[in-house]
Enzyme design. Structure first.
Site, PDB file in Angstrom:
ATOM      1  N   PHE A 192      13.781   4.117  10.377  1.00 26.39           N
ATOM      2  CA  PHE A 192      12.453   3.683   9.949  1.00 26.39           C
ATOM      3  C   PHE A 192      11.578   4.916   9.768  1.00 26.39           C
ATOM      4  O   PHE A 192      11.346   5.671  10.715  1.00 26.39           O
ATOM      5  CB  PHE A 192      11.831   2.727  10.969  1.00 26.39           C
ATOM      6  CG  PHE A 192      10.595   2.077  10.448  1.00 26.39           C
ATOM      7  CD1 PHE A 192      10.675   0.951   9.629  1.00 26.39           C
ATOM      8  CD2 PHE A 192       9.343   2.606  10.733  1.00 26.39           C
ATOM      9  CE1 PHE A 192       9.523   0.365   9.115  1.00 26.39           C
ATOM     10  CE2 PHE A 192       8.188   2.028  10.225  1.00 26.39           C
ATOM     11  CZ  PHE A 192       8.286   0.909   9.416  1.00 26.39           C
ATOM     12  N   LYS A 243       0.815  -1.200   0.000  1.00 32.19           N
ATOM     13  CA  LYS A 243       0.000   0.000   0.000  1.00 32.19           C
ATOM     14  C   LYS A 243       0.858   1.263   0.000  1.00 32.19           C
ATOM     15  O   LYS A 243       0.407   2.345  -0.361  1.00 32.19           O
ATOM     16  CB  LYS A 243      -0.874   0.025   1.274  1.00 32.19           C
ATOM     17  CG  LYS A 243      -1.826  -1.094   1.426  1.00 32.19           C
ATOM     18  CD  LYS A 243      -2.546  -0.910   2.791  1.00 32.19           C
ATOM     19  CE  LYS A 243      -3.219  -2.157   3.204  1.00 32.19           C
ATOM     20  NZ  LYS A 243      -3.726  -2.052   4.596  1.00 32.19           N
ATOM     21  N   ASP A 271       7.616   2.718  -2.823  1.00 29.50           N
ATOM     22  CA  ASP A 271       7.836   3.795  -1.849  1.00 29.50           C
ATOM     23  C   ASP A 271       9.291   3.833  -1.384  1.00 29.50           C
ATOM     24  O   ASP A 271       9.920   4.882  -1.372  1.00 29.50           O
ATOM     25  CB  ASP A 271       6.880   3.641  -0.650  1.00 29.50           C
ATOM     26  CG  ASP A 271       6.859   2.232  -0.057  1.00 29.50           C
ATOM     27  OD1 ASP A 271       7.598   1.350  -0.548  1.00 29.50           O
ATOM     28  OD2 ASP A 271       6.096   2.000   0.899  1.00 29.50           O
TER      29      ASP A 271
HETATM   30  P1  5GP Z   1      12.628  -4.343   1.140  1.00 30.66           P
HETATM   31  O1  5GP Z   1      12.043  -5.576   0.534  1.00 30.66           O
HETATM   32  O2  5GP Z   1      13.434  -3.516   0.183  1.00 30.66           O
HETATM   33  O3  5GP Z   1      13.375  -4.655   2.411  1.00 30.66           O
HETATM   34  O4  5GP Z   1      11.454  -3.477   1.700  1.00 30.66           O
HETATM   35  C1  5GP Z   1      10.529  -2.908   0.919  1.00 30.66           C
HETATM   36  C2  5GP Z   1       9.275  -2.584   1.711  1.00 30.66           C
HETATM   37  O5  5GP Z   1       9.484  -2.559   3.125  1.00 30.66           O
HETATM   38  C3  5GP Z   1       8.798  -1.206   1.358  1.00 30.66           C
HETATM   39  O6  5GP Z   1       7.954  -1.220   0.243  1.00 30.66           O
HETATM   40  C4  5GP Z   1       8.074  -0.781   2.623  1.00 30.66           C
HETATM   41  O7  5GP Z   1       6.739  -1.235   2.574  1.00 30.66           O
HETATM   42  C5  5GP Z   1       8.800  -1.490   3.724  1.00 30.66           C
HETATM   43  N1  5GP Z   1       9.787  -0.595   4.364  1.00 30.66           N
HETATM   44  C6  5GP Z   1      11.130  -0.647   4.277  1.00 30.66           C
HETATM   45  N2  5GP Z   1      11.704   0.344   5.001  1.00 30.66           N
HETATM   46  C7  5GP Z   1      10.686   1.050   5.540  1.00 30.66           C
HETATM   47  C8  5GP Z   1      10.623   2.210   6.383  1.00 30.66           C
HETATM   48  O8  5GP Z   1      11.602   2.843   6.781  1.00 30.66           O
HETATM   49  N3  5GP Z   1       9.375   2.629   6.730  1.00 30.66           N
HETATM   50  C9  5GP Z   1       8.232   2.001   6.326  1.00 30.66           C
HETATM   51  N4  5GP Z   1       7.074   2.510   6.740  1.00 30.66           N
HETATM   52  N5  5GP Z   1       8.253   0.905   5.537  1.00 30.66           N
HETATM   53  C10 5GP Z   1       9.462   0.442   5.149  1.00 30.66           C
END
Ligand code: 5GP
Length: 174
Positions: A150, A41, A98
């Site tokens: 985060f 989302k 995002d």
């Molecule tokens: P990855 O697979 O690259 O580790 O993570 C991707 C997803 O993790 C992003 O689309 C997001 O939904 C979530 N995510 C990663 N870091 C953050 C963060 O700092 N804040 C938030 N709210 N979501 C994160």
């Protein structure tokens, strides 16, 4: 325990950068039709703003992905909760994400989409946290590189909260 949000990127700075990204994408695809794949989302607000700065024949589709649960650490398992509504064979696809954190979500989606025969697959991400990379992924159009914190706001949540904040911030607790 009290909680407050500390601003990291202002709404104005985000809008300026999103406009630049739209112009860059418009220029790069040169009138070719494009499918924007919005990863739900967290990307819904970014994608809504971005698409209004892209001057190309455009189709928008949505993909539901889950990798986190309620915590702030990725589970490492990427689960598709809602697939695209139409095939992408023969199309230029731009994945709108995002944030790229460990890179596992984008790596998984690139592998998945390549099996579906698109003309091209590229990635546009608002944020990138290179300090946390677990796999190397190429972000073709990037808004901002950020430190290992985060973040919430502008579509991003913590346990489903804070998506409606117009800026990107860090949750602090005392
Ligand atoms: P990855 O697979 O690259 O580790 O993570 C991707 C997803 O993790 C992003 O689309 C997001 O939904 C979530 N995510 C990663 N870091 C953050 C963060 O700092 N804040 C938030 N709210 N979501 C994160």
């Amino acid at each position: 325990m009290s909680e407050r949000l500390v601003e990291m990127l202002s709404a104005k700075d985000i809008q300026t950068r999103v406009k630049e990204l739209g112009a860059e994408i418009t220029q790069a695809y040169k009138d070719k039709p494009l499918v924007l794949v919005v990863v739900l989302k967290g990307s819904f607000i970014f994608a809504a703003d971005l698409c209004r700065h892209i001057d190309l024949p455009l189709r928008v589709d949505f993909l539901g992905v889950r990798s986190y649960g309620e915590g702030t650490e990725t589970s490492g398992v990427v689960q598709i909760t809602q697939d695209l509504s139409k095939p992408i064979a023969g199309e230029h696809v731009l994945i709108v994400e995002d944030i790229v954190d460990t890179g596992l979500t984008i790596a998984h989606l690139m592998d998945l989409f390549r099996t579906r025969g698109p003309k091209s697959v590229n990635v546009c991400a608002l944020l990138h946290k290179p300090a946390r990379a677990r796999v190397s992924v190429k972000v073709d159009y990037l808004g901002f590189t950020i430190e290992d914190k985060f973040v919430v706001g502008y579509g991003l949540d913590f346990a489903e909260r804070h998506r409606n904040i117009p800026y990107i911030g860090i949750v602090e607790r005392d």
